[in-house]
Every structure is written in C-alpha cells, then in structure tokens.
Design a protein around this motif. Structure first.
Motif, PDB file in Angstrom:
ATOM      1  N   ALA A 169      50.099  34.370 -39.076  1.00 37.80           N
ATOM      2  CA  ALA A 169      48.830  33.689 -39.358  1.00 37.80           C
ATOM      3  C   ALA A 169      49.011  32.183 -39.267  1.00 37.80           C
ATOM      4  O   ALA A 169      48.152  31.486 -38.710  1.00 37.80           O
ATOM      5  N   ASN A 170      50.112  31.666 -39.780  1.00 40.70           N
ATOM      6  CA  ASN A 170      50.389  30.238 -39.688  1.00 40.70           C
ATOM      7  C   ASN A 170      50.579  29.816 -38.238  1.00 40.70           C
ATOM      8  O   ASN A 170      50.107  28.751 -37.830  1.00 40.70           O
ATOM      9  N   MET A 211      50.256  40.118 -48.777  1.00 41.11           N
ATOM     10  CA  MET A 211      50.485  39.873 -47.365  1.00 41.11           C
ATOM     11  C   MET A 211      51.985  39.688 -47.171  1.00 41.11           C
ATOM     12  O   MET A 211      52.641  38.953 -47.891  1.00 41.11           O
ATOM     13  N   SER A 212      52.530  40.356 -46.178  1.00 38.69           N
ATOM     14  CA  SER A 212      53.964  40.266 -45.952  1.00 38.69           C
ATOM     15  C   SER A 212      54.340  38.912 -45.368  1.00 38.69           C
ATOM     16  O   SER A 212      53.502  38.176 -44.847  1.00 38.69           O
ATOM     17  N   ASN A 213      55.604  38.597 -45.471  1.00 31.20           N
ATOM     18  CA  ASN A 213      56.119  37.327 -44.971  1.00 31.20           C
ATOM     19  C   ASN A 213      55.881  37.194 -43.468  1.00 31.20           C
ATOM     20  O   ASN A 213      55.510  36.134 -42.979  1.00 31.20           O
ATOM     21  N   LEU A 259      49.258  31.203 -35.575  1.00 31.44           N
ATOM     22  CA  LEU A 259      47.952  31.198 -34.918  1.00 31.44           C
ATOM     23  C   LEU A 259      47.130  29.984 -35.333  1.00 31.44           C
ATOM     24  O   LEU A 259      46.418  29.396 -34.510  1.00 31.44           O
ATOM     25  N   LYS A 260      47.241  29.583 -36.576  1.00 32.15           N
ATOM     26  CA  LYS A 260      46.529  28.394 -37.054  1.00 32.15           C
ATOM     27  C   LYS A 260      47.048  27.151 -36.331  1.00 32.15           C
ATOM     28  O   LYS A 260      46.258  26.316 -35.891  1.00 32.15           O
ATOM     29  N   VAL A 261      48.356  27.051 -36.198  1.00 31.88           N
ATOM     30  CA  VAL A 261      48.946  25.911 -35.491  1.00 31.88           C
ATOM     31  C   VAL A 261      48.516  25.917 -34.026  1.00 31.88           C
ATOM     32  O   VAL A 261      48.151  24.871 -33.475  1.00 31.88           O
ATOM     33  N   ILE A 262      48.512  27.079 -33.403  1.00 29.10           N
ATOM     34  CA  ILE A 262      48.115  27.169 -31.996  1.00 29.10           C
ATOM     35  C   ILE A 262      46.657  26.758 -31.832  1.00 29.10           C
ATOM     36  O   ILE A 262      46.314  26.032 -30.897  1.00 29.10           O
ATOM     37  N   ARG A 263      45.785  27.183 -32.729  1.00 31.21           N
ATOM     38  CA  ARG A 263      44.384  26.750 -32.659  1.00 31.21           C
ATOM     39  C   ARG A 263      44.281  25.236 -32.784  1.00 31.21           C
ATOM     40  O   ARG A 263      43.521  24.587 -32.057  1.00 31.21           O
ATOM     41  N   ASN A 264      45.046  24.662 -33.706  1.00 25.81           N
ATOM     42  CA  ASN A 264      45.042  23.209 -33.867  1.00 25.81           C
ATOM     43  C   ASN A 264      45.597  22.509 -32.633  1.00 25.81           C
ATOM     44  O   ASN A 264      45.084  21.461 -32.226  1.00 25.81           O
TER      45      ASN A 264
END
Length: 56
Positions: A9-10, A1-3, A12-17
C-alpha cells in the motif's frame, strides 16, 4: 493488515505521488525516483509499475 500488505500500500501511494509529480514538474521517471529517494534495489520494480501506467 499484514506487514507485506502495508508495504504494498505504501509502494502504491509513493508511485501515485511519483506519477503526479512527473506530470506537474515535468520530471522523467529517473528524476522522480531520485526526488522521492527510492532505493536502487526498488527502482526496477517501481519503473515496471510506472511503465504499466503508460503502456496499454
């Protein structure tokens, strides 16, 4: 997975949280971004993505 993909992805994870915390804690977007220590330069991008979750 590229940087870049990892960063996205990180993000989007933070936004979901953030969205979950806004609902559970009754926070505003600003309060949630403060709580998650989102840097000033990323806030406009995060706010725009969060807005898309609430606006049709």
């Amino acid at each position: 997975m590229s940087n870049t993909m990892t960063m996205e992805a990180n993000d989007l994870k933070v936004i979901r949280n953030i969205l979950r915390s806004m609902m559970n804690e009754h926070w505003s977007v600003s309060e949630a971004l403060d709580e998650y220590d989102v840097p000033e330069y990323l806030r406009p991008e995060y706010e725009a993505q969060i807005e898309q979750c609430f606006v049709n």
